[in-house]
Design a protein around this motif. Structure first.
Motif, mmCIF file in Angstrom:
data_model
loop_
_atom_site.group_PDB
_atom_site.id
_atom_site.type_symbol
_atom_site.label_atom_id
_atom_site.label_comp_id
_atom_site.label_asym_id
_atom_site.label_seq_id
_atom_site.Cartn_x
_atom_site.Cartn_y
_atom_site.Cartn_z
ATOM 1 N N THR A 18 10.985 40.855 95.532
ATOM 2 C CA THR A 18 11.885 39.796 95.057
ATOM 3 C C THR A 18 13.018 39.568 96.038
ATOM 4 O O THR A 18 13.397 38.424 96.326
ATOM 5 C CB THR A 18 12.458 40.158 93.673
ATOM 6 N N VAL A 19 13.574 40.657 96.567
ATOM 7 C CA VAL A 19 14.663 40.545 97.542
ATOM 8 C C VAL A 19 14.184 39.796 98.789
ATOM 9 O O VAL A 19 14.911 38.952 99.337
ATOM 10 C CB VAL A 19 15.205 41.946 97.917
ATOM 11 N N VAL A 20 12.962 40.073 99.236
ATOM 12 C CA VAL A 20 12.397 39.365 100.385
ATOM 13 C C VAL A 20 12.331 37.869 100.105
ATOM 14 O O VAL A 20 12.729 37.042 100.932
ATOM 15 C CB VAL A 20 10.988 39.919 100.724
ATOM 16 N N SER A 21 11.847 37.501 98.908
ATOM 17 C CA SER A 21 11.750 36.083 98.554
ATOM 18 C C SER A 21 13.127 35.441 98.402
ATOM 19 O O SER A 21 13.318 34.278 98.761
ATOM 20 C CB SER A 21 10.953 35.922 97.250
ATOM 21 N N LEU A 22 14.079 36.196 97.873
ATOM 22 C CA LEU A 22 15.434 35.667 97.725
ATOM 23 C C LEU A 22 16.051 35.338 99.085
ATOM 24 O O LEU A 22 16.653 34.283 99.274
ATOM 25 C CB LEU A 22 16.309 36.673 96.978
ATOM 26 N N LYS A 23 15.885 36.252 100.032
ATOM 27 C CA LYS A 23 16.443 36.020 101.362
ATOM 28 C C LYS A 23 15.778 34.818 102.035
ATOM 29 O O LYS A 23 16.441 34.003 102.690
ATOM 30 C CB LYS A 23 16.278 37.277 102.225
ATOM 31 N N ARG A 24 14.482 34.721 101.866
ATOM 32 C CA ARG A 24 13.745 33.578 102.427
ATOM 33 C C ARG A 24 14.225 32.272 101.789
ATOM 34 O O ARG A 24 14.413 31.270 102.479
ATOM 35 C CB ARG A 24 12.255 33.798 102.162
ATOM 36 N N LEU A 25 14.426 32.301 100.476
ATOM 37 C CA LEU A 25 14.874 31.114 99.760
ATOM 38 C C LEU A 25 16.303 30.741 100.156
ATOM 39 O O LEU A 25 16.612 29.555 100.366
ATOM 40 C CB LEU A 25 14.801 31.378 98.255
ATOM 41 N N ARG A 94 7.419 36.520 90.972
ATOM 42 C CA ARG A 94 7.293 37.807 91.632
ATOM 43 C C ARG A 94 6.951 38.883 90.607
ATOM 44 O O ARG A 94 7.158 40.071 90.838
ATOM 45 C CB ARG A 94 8.599 38.165 92.359
ATOM 46 N N GLY A 95 6.411 38.436 89.460
ATOM 47 C CA GLY A 95 5.999 39.362 88.414
ATOM 48 C C GLY A 95 4.494 39.440 88.354
ATOM 49 O O GLY A 95 3.804 39.244 89.350
ATOM 50 N N ARG A 96 3.965 39.691 87.157
ATOM 51 C CA ARG A 96 2.524 39.846 86.990
ATOM 52 C C ARG A 96 1.887 38.548 86.496
ATOM 53 O O ARG A 96 1.178 37.883 87.236
ATOM 54 C CB ARG A 96 2.231 41.003 86.029
ATOM 55 N N LEU A 97 2.166 38.170 85.241
ATOM 56 C CA LEU A 97 1.477 37.017 84.674
ATOM 57 C C LEU A 97 2.030 35.701 85.198
ATOM 58 O O LEU A 97 1.302 34.852 85.693
ATOM 59 C CB LEU A 97 1.567 37.061 83.146
ATOM 60 N N THR A 104 4.350 30.222 93.627
ATOM 61 C CA THR A 104 3.988 31.472 94.290
ATOM 62 C C THR A 104 4.893 31.695 95.503
ATOM 63 O O THR A 104 5.423 30.736 96.087
ATOM 64 C CB THR A 104 2.512 31.458 94.738
ATOM 65 N N PRO A 105 5.079 32.967 95.911
ATOM 66 C CA PRO A 105 6.001 33.267 97.009
ATOM 67 C C PRO A 105 5.681 32.556 98.318
ATOM 68 O O PRO A 105 6.594 32.206 99.076
ATOM 69 C CB PRO A 105 5.872 34.787 97.161
#
Length: 292
Positions: A18-25, A94-97, A104-105
């Motif tokens: 999630t942190v990776v996606s947050l930084k990218r966003l 960034r979860g399961r379902l 998607t990321p």
């Protein structure tokens, strides 16, 4: 110019992905000239940033859009906190379902960019308000986007309660509990309990008994404007718990009254333009597709 200029970000802080996606966003949004505000708990996990930090509830006053990075649980938490501000929510999964967080990321820049340019669809969802009184005095309250659940707690014991809908007595039931679900929650715990799938646009509430001690007890679908009242029976051998979206747990006592009704404030969920509820059911629930 985009209708969304100030973007709030909320993330599931215990997840490294999630942190990776947050930084990218964040990098994408700042590069496009948008103002970014980080929720304070999220900010603690995102190191070396220079953006504004705010409490989650304050995001509703500051932002035109809040993007939630995580699973459905993260979005449920943001929904409970922000529904009264009418700020729309967009989810990155960034979860399961990921029934509610549908980007998607690997699509972050493309899909978020499309939404910010006005290419999106918006859905209005209602939440539930729950209150618990004891001898006429308020004991606790909560709200839920998915469901309010009466259950035995940690001990697996049958509980007994009386159910009323709009002031009319429905039944006395002995069971493992009762799920009171919105259409949004009908694809969550209520579905596992044998409840029907309800389209998100329906103005309805479903009541799903958990392992009732009678074969004739079935889920009931009622109007969304209904007031549901549960009275904990003196004959219940345990003290039932009440939770809202799995949170705000309150332990009841005999004679306690739980009331559930539609919240006056509605939530706006934002989706990419091609979003389809039925496609989500196919992909998330494993529905088979026709070969015709």
């Amino acid at each position: 110019m985009s209708e969304f200029q100030t973007i709030g970000l909320v993330g599931r802080t215990e997840s490294e992905s999630t942190v990776v996606s947050l930084k990218r966003l964040m990098s994408f949004l700042e590069g496009e000239g948008y103002t970014v505000v980080l929720e304070e708990g999220t900010a603690a996990s995102v190191m070396e940033h220079r953006v504004r930090v705010s409490k989650k509830e304050k995001l509703g006053e500051l932002c035109d859009l809040v993007i939630v990075v995580g699973g459905d649980g993260s979005l449920l938490g943001a929904a409970r906190a922000l529904a009264r501000f009418s700020v729309p929510l967009l989810g990155i999964n960034r979860g399961r379902l990921g029934f509610l967080t549908d980007i998607t990321p690997d699509q972050v820049e493309q899909k978020v960019g499309e939404v910010l340019s006005g290419k999106y669809m918006a859905e209005s969802r209602f939440l539930l308000d729950m209150s618990l009184t004891r001898n006429g005095k308020p004991i606790g309250e909560g709200s839920a986007l998915n469901d309010v659940v009466l259950h035995p707690g940690e001990l697996i014991r049958m509980i007994e309660f009386d159910l009323y809908i709009d002031g009319q007595f429905v039944y006395t039931q002995r069971s493992d509990g009762l799920i009171i679900s919105t259409p949004t929650g009908s694809t969550a715990y209520a579905l596992s309990g044998g409840g029907p799938i309800m389209h998100p646009k329906l103005d309805a509430i479903v009541l799903v008994p958990l392992n009732p001690h009678t074969l004739s007890s079935r889920p009931i679908v009622v109007e969304g404007s209904s007031e549901i009242k549960i009275v904990v029976s003196d004959h219940s051998i345990s003290n039932p718990h009440v939770t809202c979206d799995g949170h705000d747990q309150i332990i009841t006592k005999s004679g306690d009254v739980v009331r559930v009704h539609k919240k006056p404030h509605r939530l706006t969920l934002v989706h990419p333009i091609e979003h389809s509820f039925y496609e989500a059911c196919r992909s998330k629930l494993g529905w088979g597709s026709s070969n015709l």
